[in-house]
Write a protein that holds these residues in place. Structure first.
Motif, mmCIF file in Angstrom:
data_model
loop_
_atom_site.group_PDB
_atom_site.id
_atom_site.type_symbol
_atom_site.label_atom_id
_atom_site.label_comp_id
_atom_site.label_asym_id
_atom_site.label_seq_id
_atom_site.Cartn_x
_atom_site.Cartn_y
_atom_site.Cartn_z
ATOM 1 N N ARG A 123 24.945 2.127 81.827
ATOM 2 C CA ARG A 123 25.900 3.034 81.197
ATOM 3 C C ARG A 123 26.450 4.078 82.168
ATOM 4 O O ARG A 123 27.650 4.397 82.143
ATOM 5 N N ILE A 124 25.602 4.635 83.016
ATOM 6 C CA ILE A 124 26.043 5.734 83.883
ATOM 7 C C ILE A 124 27.026 5.257 84.951
ATOM 8 O O ILE A 124 28.103 5.869 85.115
ATOM 9 N N PRO A 125 26.766 4.178 85.689
ATOM 10 C CA PRO A 125 27.800 3.703 86.624
ATOM 11 C C PRO A 125 29.095 3.311 85.919
ATOM 12 O O PRO A 125 30.185 3.519 86.463
ATOM 13 N N GLU A 126 28.993 2.766 84.714
ATOM 14 C CA GLU A 126 30.194 2.429 83.947
ATOM 15 C C GLU A 126 30.995 3.686 83.627
ATOM 16 O O GLU A 126 32.231 3.705 83.734
ATOM 17 N N TRP A 127 30.302 4.755 83.243
ATOM 18 C CA TRP A 127 30.985 6.022 82.938
ATOM 19 C C TRP A 127 31.680 6.564 84.185
ATOM 20 O O TRP A 127 32.840 6.993 84.122
ATOM 21 N N VAL A 128 30.969 6.541 85.317
ATOM 22 C CA VAL A 128 31.560 7.053 86.560
ATOM 23 C C VAL A 128 32.780 6.222 86.954
ATOM 24 O O VAL A 128 33.829 6.766 87.331
ATOM 25 N N PHE A 129 32.675 4.918 86.871
ATOM 26 C CA PHE A 129 33.806 4.046 87.187
ATOM 27 C C PHE A 129 35.014 4.346 86.300
ATOM 28 O O PHE A 129 36.157 4.389 86.776
ATOM 29 N N HIS A 131 35.713 7.160 84.522
ATOM 30 C CA HIS A 131 36.221 8.533 84.464
ATOM 31 C C HIS A 131 36.621 9.123 85.811
ATOM 32 O O HIS A 131 37.195 10.220 85.853
ATOM 33 N N LEU A 132 36.336 8.443 86.918
ATOM 34 C CA LEU A 132 36.732 8.947 88.229
ATOM 35 C C LEU A 132 37.881 8.134 88.793
ATOM 36 O O LEU A 132 38.037 6.949 88.479
ATOM 37 N N SER A 133 38.666 8.787 89.627
ATOM 38 C CA SER A 133 39.748 8.127 90.353
ATOM 39 C C SER A 133 39.374 8.051 91.825
ATOM 40 O O SER A 133 39.039 9.076 92.435
ATOM 41 N N TYR A 134 39.401 6.841 92.386
ATOM 42 C CA TYR A 134 39.087 6.680 93.807
ATOM 43 C C TYR A 134 40.282 7.176 94.624
ATOM 44 O O TYR A 134 41.346 6.541 94.650
ATOM 45 N N HIS A 147 30.955 19.075 92.259
ATOM 46 C CA HIS A 147 32.384 19.075 92.576
ATOM 47 C C HIS A 147 33.045 17.797 92.057
ATOM 48 O O HIS A 147 34.140 17.835 91.477
ATOM 49 N N THR A 148 32.385 16.682 92.272
ATOM 50 C CA THR A 148 32.965 15.403 91.853
ATOM 51 C C THR A 148 33.111 15.327 90.340
ATOM 52 O O THR A 148 34.125 14.850 89.818
ATOM 53 N N LEU A 149 32.105 15.807 89.628
ATOM 54 C CA LEU A 149 32.176 15.798 88.166
ATOM 55 C C LEU A 149 33.346 16.647 87.675
ATOM 56 O O LEU A 149 34.055 16.266 86.728
ATOM 57 N N LEU A 150 33.580 17.776 88.313
ATOM 58 C CA LEU A 150 34.660 18.663 87.889
ATOM 59 C C LEU A 150 36.029 18.129 88.283
ATOM 60 O O LEU A 150 36.988 18.212 87.511
ATOM 61 N N GLN A 153 37.423 12.862 90.843
ATOM 62 C CA GLN A 153 37.980 11.998 91.872
ATOM 63 C C GLN A 153 37.120 12.100 93.120
ATOM 64 O O GLN A 153 36.328 13.034 93.270
ATOM 65 N N GLY A 154 37.299 11.144 94.020
ATOM 66 C CA GLY A 154 36.526 11.157 95.246
ATOM 67 C C GLY A 154 36.536 9.799 95.910
ATOM 68 O O GLY A 154 37.335 8.915 95.568
#
Length: 264
Positions: A123-129, A131-134, A147-150, A153-154
């Protein structure tokens, strides 16, 4: 079939620099390899130091001038997964410099606190994938998982730090691994996470940029402080250019993000 990996670093050394390189594949991976540090064609002495999990560090005093670092290797995948012990399960559930999991605890428990460790490793890697922009260039070398959570992106190290932080915050030991990653675009050193669940370390990569089964281990540790490809302990060295290559010995397969993958 063997995988071929290589790296070249062009450095402008402005004052004598005590440097540590982490670009050689981990112990047990290389069939044939060559590491060279030169200035003006003249070799620079290197000392190899063995770290945890087979990580091989190379320390050198870099003289002022243009220094070229080259590494090439043919590698074969070792037979079994890396060994683990009780200390690992403690070390990698604690907060670290770039992974302040204690500061993430309230958020992580609110979002993922009701799931089992095995469920959270999915679940956690799926959430990061999701909700984040590469976004190359969006983060700095001192940015943490907070910082990344806020920013949402990264690049790969940011994805890995946030994934590891959320996992640790819900009690799942998680560590970073730097790897050569055949199929990665754009090609570079790559950072991924290993999560300890059901008695083994599973590779998770929230970027989904390359097939995990092809990864070649370089370094393993708490976060980027332990796995950076270049660390300057003193002096000044400017990275002018970097080239990384990783070519699999056979056709690249797809990667099912729900499947378990172990990295030797």
């Amino acid at each position: 079939m063997s995988t071929h990996v290589s790296a070249r670093l062009d450095l402008r050394v402005e004052s004598d620099t005590d440097a540590v390189l982490s670009i050689a594949v981990a112990r047990g991976w290389a069939r044939v390899e060559d590491l060279s540090l030169t200035r003006g064609g003249h070799p620079i002495a290197v000392e190899e130091v063995l770290d945890d999990h087979g990580t091989r560090l190379h320390r050198a005093t870099l003289p002022v001038g243009d220094v070229v670092v080259t590494y090439r290797a043919e590698v074969d995948r070792p037979a079994g997964p890396t060994a683990s012990d009780t200390v690992d399960s403690l070390r990698y559930v604690r907060p670290s410099r770039f992974v302040p999991s204690d500061e993430l605890a309230a958020t992580a428990l609110a979002w993922f606190g009701g799931a089992t460790p095995a469920e959270n490793v999915r679940r956690i890697p799926e959430w990061v994938f999701t909700h984040l922009s590469y976004t190359p260039g969006s983060s700095g070398p001192t940015d943490t998982a907070i910082h990344t959570l806020l920013l949402r992106q990264g690049v790969c190290r940011d994805y890995a730090h946030l994934t590891a932080g959320l996992l640790r915050a819900v009690g799942v030991p998680a560590r970073l691994a730097s790897v050569y990653a055949p199929g990665l675009r754009p090609m570079d050193f790559h950072a991924v996470v290993e999560a300890f669940v059901d008695g083994r370390w599973e590779v998770v990569d929230a970027t989904r940029l390359a097939p995990r089964a092809e990864y070649v281990r370089i370094a393993t540790g708490r976060d980027a402080a332990d796995t950076a490809f270049l660390t300057t302990l003193s002096g000044t060295a400017v990275l002018e250019e970097i080239e990384v290559m990783a070519v699999a010995g056979d056709d690249l397969s797809g990667d099912d993000p729900t499947a378990s993958v172990l990295l030797p």
